[in-house]
Write a protein that holds these residues in place. Structure first.
Motif, PDB file in Angstrom:
ATOM      1  N   SER A 147      -9.064  -6.658   0.630  1.00  0.00           N
ATOM      2  CA  SER A 147      -9.432  -5.251   0.501  1.00  0.00           C
ATOM      3  C   SER A 147      -8.597  -4.477   1.503  1.00  0.00           C
ATOM      4  O   SER A 147      -8.440  -4.905   2.646  1.00  0.00           O
ATOM      5  CB  SER A 147     -10.911  -5.033   0.815  1.00  0.00           C
ATOM      6  N   VAL A 148      -8.057  -3.354   1.066  1.00  0.00           N
ATOM      7  CA  VAL A 148      -7.262  -2.466   1.909  1.00  0.00           C
ATOM      8  C   VAL A 148      -7.918  -1.102   1.841  1.00  0.00           C
ATOM      9  O   VAL A 148      -8.326  -0.657   0.763  1.00  0.00           O
ATOM     10  CB  VAL A 148      -5.796  -2.393   1.412  1.00  0.00           C
ATOM     11  N   TYR A 149      -8.014  -0.433   2.994  1.00  0.00           N
ATOM     12  CA  TYR A 149      -8.737   0.830   3.054  1.00  0.00           C
ATOM     13  C   TYR A 149      -7.849   1.971   3.554  1.00  0.00           C
ATOM     14  O   TYR A 149      -7.113   1.820   4.522  1.00  0.00           O
ATOM     15  CB  TYR A 149      -9.947   0.694   3.984  1.00  0.00           C
ATOM     16  N   LEU A 150      -7.956   3.107   2.869  1.00  0.00           N
ATOM     17  CA  LEU A 150      -7.308   4.349   3.273  1.00  0.00           C
ATOM     18  C   LEU A 150      -8.402   5.369   3.583  1.00  0.00           C
ATOM     19  O   LEU A 150      -9.507   5.277   3.026  1.00  0.00           O
ATOM     20  CB  LEU A 150      -6.427   4.890   2.143  1.00  0.00           C
ATOM     21  N   ASN A 151      -8.118   6.345   4.445  1.00  0.00           N
ATOM     22  CA  ASN A 151      -9.110   7.385   4.766  1.00  0.00           C
ATOM     23  C   ASN A 151      -9.451   8.257   3.572  1.00  0.00           C
ATOM     24  O   ASN A 151     -10.564   8.750   3.468  1.00  0.00           O
ATOM     25  CB  ASN A 151      -8.608   8.280   5.901  1.00  0.00           C
ATOM     26  N   LYS A 152      -8.462   8.482   2.702  1.00  0.00           N
ATOM     27  CA  LYS A 152      -8.682   9.321   1.524  1.00  0.00           C
ATOM     28  C   LYS A 152      -7.750   8.856   0.422  1.00  0.00           C
ATOM     29  O   LYS A 152      -6.851   8.063   0.649  1.00  0.00           O
ATOM     30  CB  LYS A 152      -8.442  10.792   1.849  1.00  0.00           C
ATOM     31  N   THR A 153      -7.989   9.353  -0.789  1.00  0.00           N
ATOM     32  CA  THR A 153      -7.092   8.993  -1.879  1.00  0.00           C
ATOM     33  C   THR A 153      -5.692   9.473  -1.531  1.00  0.00           C
ATOM     34  O   THR A 153      -5.511  10.426  -0.768  1.00  0.00           O
ATOM     35  CB  THR A 153      -7.541   9.599  -3.220  1.00  0.00           C
ATOM     36  N   CYS A 154      -4.718   8.826  -2.095  1.00  0.00           N
ATOM     37  CA  CYS A 154      -3.325   9.076  -1.732  1.00  0.00           C
ATOM     38  C   CYS A 154      -2.509   9.193  -3.010  1.00  0.00           C
ATOM     39  O   CYS A 154      -2.557   8.294  -3.849  1.00  0.00           O
ATOM     40  CB  CYS A 154      -2.838   7.901  -0.877  1.00  0.00           C
ATOM     41  N   SER A 155      -1.795  10.292  -3.157  1.00  0.00           N
ATOM     42  CA  SER A 155      -0.961  10.498  -4.340  1.00  0.00           C
ATOM     43  C   SER A 155       0.409  10.985  -3.915  1.00  0.00           C
ATOM     44  O   SER A 155       0.544  11.702  -2.920  1.00  0.00           O
ATOM     45  CB  SER A 155      -1.585  11.543  -5.263  1.00  0.00           C
ATOM     46  N   LEU A 202       2.147   8.257  -8.593  1.00  0.00           N
ATOM     47  CA  LEU A 202       1.333   7.130  -8.150  1.00  0.00           C
ATOM     48  C   LEU A 202       0.087   7.656  -7.462  1.00  0.00           C
ATOM     49  O   LEU A 202       0.121   8.685  -6.786  1.00  0.00           O
ATOM     50  CB  LEU A 202       2.118   6.251  -7.176  1.00  0.00           C
ATOM     51  N   LYS A 203      -1.012   6.925  -7.637  1.00  0.00           N
ATOM     52  CA  LYS A 203      -2.274   7.301  -7.028  1.00  0.00           C
ATOM     53  C   LYS A 203      -2.924   6.040  -6.446  1.00  0.00           C
ATOM     54  O   LYS A 203      -3.075   5.038  -7.144  1.00  0.00           O
ATOM     55  CB  LYS A 203      -3.188   7.924  -8.083  1.00  0.00           C
ATOM     56  N   TYR A 204      -3.288   6.107  -5.162  1.00  0.00           N
ATOM     57  CA  TYR A 204      -3.978   5.021  -4.477  1.00  0.00           C
ATOM     58  C   TYR A 204      -5.395   5.490  -4.161  1.00  0.00           C
ATOM     59  O   TYR A 204      -5.579   6.548  -3.568  1.00  0.00           O
ATOM     60  CB  TYR A 204      -3.273   4.668  -3.168  1.00  0.00           C
ATOM     61  N   LYS A 205      -6.381   4.709  -4.545  1.00  0.00           N
ATOM     62  CA  LYS A 205      -7.774   5.027  -4.217  1.00  0.00           C
ATOM     63  C   LYS A 205      -8.033   4.664  -2.759  1.00  0.00           C
ATOM     64  O   LYS A 205      -7.198   4.038  -2.103  1.00  0.00           O
ATOM     65  CB  LYS A 205      -8.722   4.278  -5.143  1.00  0.00           C
ATOM     66  N   THR A 206      -9.209   5.011  -2.257  1.00  0.00           N
ATOM     67  CA  THR A 206      -9.525   4.724  -0.856  1.00  0.00           C
ATOM     68  C   THR A 206      -9.702   3.236  -0.596  1.00  0.00           C
ATOM     69  O   THR A 206      -9.546   2.781   0.534  1.00  0.00           O
ATOM     70  CB  THR A 206     -10.797   5.472  -0.406  1.00  0.00           C
ATOM     71  N   THR A 207     -10.022   2.470  -1.630  1.00  0.00           N
ATOM     72  CA  THR A 207     -10.141   1.014  -1.497  1.00  0.00           C
ATOM     73  C   THR A 207      -9.274   0.346  -2.561  1.00  0.00           C
ATOM     74  O   THR A 207      -9.381   0.665  -3.740  1.00  0.00           O
ATOM     75  CB  THR A 207     -11.605   0.550  -1.659  1.00  0.00           C
ATOM     76  N   ILE A 208      -8.434  -0.557  -2.109  1.00  0.00           N
ATOM     77  CA  ILE A 208      -7.559  -1.320  -2.995  1.00  0.00           C
ATOM     78  C   ILE A 208      -7.960  -2.788  -2.828  1.00  0.00           C
ATOM     79  O   ILE A 208      -8.077  -3.273  -1.704  1.00  0.00           O
ATOM     80  CB  ILE A 208      -6.083  -1.116  -2.607  1.00  0.00           C
ATOM     81  N   THR A 209      -8.196  -3.467  -3.947  1.00  0.00           N
ATOM     82  CA  THR A 209      -8.616  -4.867  -3.879  1.00  0.00           C
ATOM     83  C   THR A 209      -7.752  -5.714  -4.805  1.00  0.00           C
ATOM     84  O   THR A 209      -7.082  -5.204  -5.693  1.00  0.00           O
ATOM     85  CB  THR A 209     -10.094  -5.032  -4.285  1.00  0.00           C
ATOM     86  N   GLY A 210      -7.814  -7.008  -4.574  1.00  0.00           N
ATOM     87  CA  GLY A 210      -7.096  -7.935  -5.430  1.00  0.00           C
ATOM     88  C   GLY A 210      -7.102  -9.318  -4.820  1.00  0.00           C
ATOM     89  O   GLY A 210      -7.846  -9.597  -3.871  1.00  0.00           O
TER      90      GLY A 210
END
Length: 167
Positions: free
Chosen positions: A62-70, A78-86
């Motif tokens: 799990s990877v965490y960002l403070n806010k969504t990132c575009s 590209l759009k990154y959500k606040t939580t990225i998993t895999g």
């Protein structure tokens, strides 16, 4: 010193000496170093990751960002959500969730990334695209990609996206 006190002190010192050293956040690799340890370049993730977790036994992360990132890079939104998993293993990320690319008019999830030699294949399920690994040597910035300092995209180490996602 009594025999009991001496024995307790000895046991305590042996316990302290046998304990593994504590690890602090400064001792842990950054998320970008962790990516590299699996064979991936740092630019798969934007700058500014706040924290991450990876289970080295299963590869689940799990990877965490403070806010969504575009951001947009060479015509790709590209759009990154606040939580990225895999799940990550050497040269392969599967079951990826939290990263989307706009294809035509639709946002689709990038679900898998595979590295073969000097190429990365990004898959959205029914379609995929290959890109040179050296396009990902630097992490993009949220909001502006690589155009944050008034430079045109591509003047940094992120060279160019040429292939389109193909079915």
């Amino acid at each position: 010193m009594s025999l009991l006190t001496h024995l307790l002190l000895t046991v305590f010192l042996v316990f302290i000496a046998a304990s593994p050293p504590s690890t602090s956040a400064a001792d842990s690799p950054t998320v970008y170093e962790a990516l590299q340890s699996y064979g991936f370049p740092v630019g798969l993730l934007p700058a500014g990751v706040t924290k991450y977790k990876v289970d080295t036994a299963t590869g689940k992360f799990s990877v965490y960002l403070n806010k969504t990132c575009s951001f947009t890079i060479h015509g790709y939104d590209l759009k990154y959500k606040t939580t990225i998993t895999g799940t990550i293993s050497a040269n392969k990320i599967k079951n990826l969730s939290g990263i989307q690319v706009k294809v035509l008019l639709f946002w689709v999830n990038i679900i898998e990334v595979t590295k073969e030699g000097d190429q990365l294949e990004l898959s959205v399920g029914i379609a995929s695209a290959d890109f040179p690994v050296d396009n990902f040597y630097e992490s993009p910035q949220c909001g502006c990609g690589f155009d944050c300092r008034g430079k045109r995209s591509g003047e940094l180490s992120f060279k160019r996206f040429v292939p389109l996602f193909q079915v």
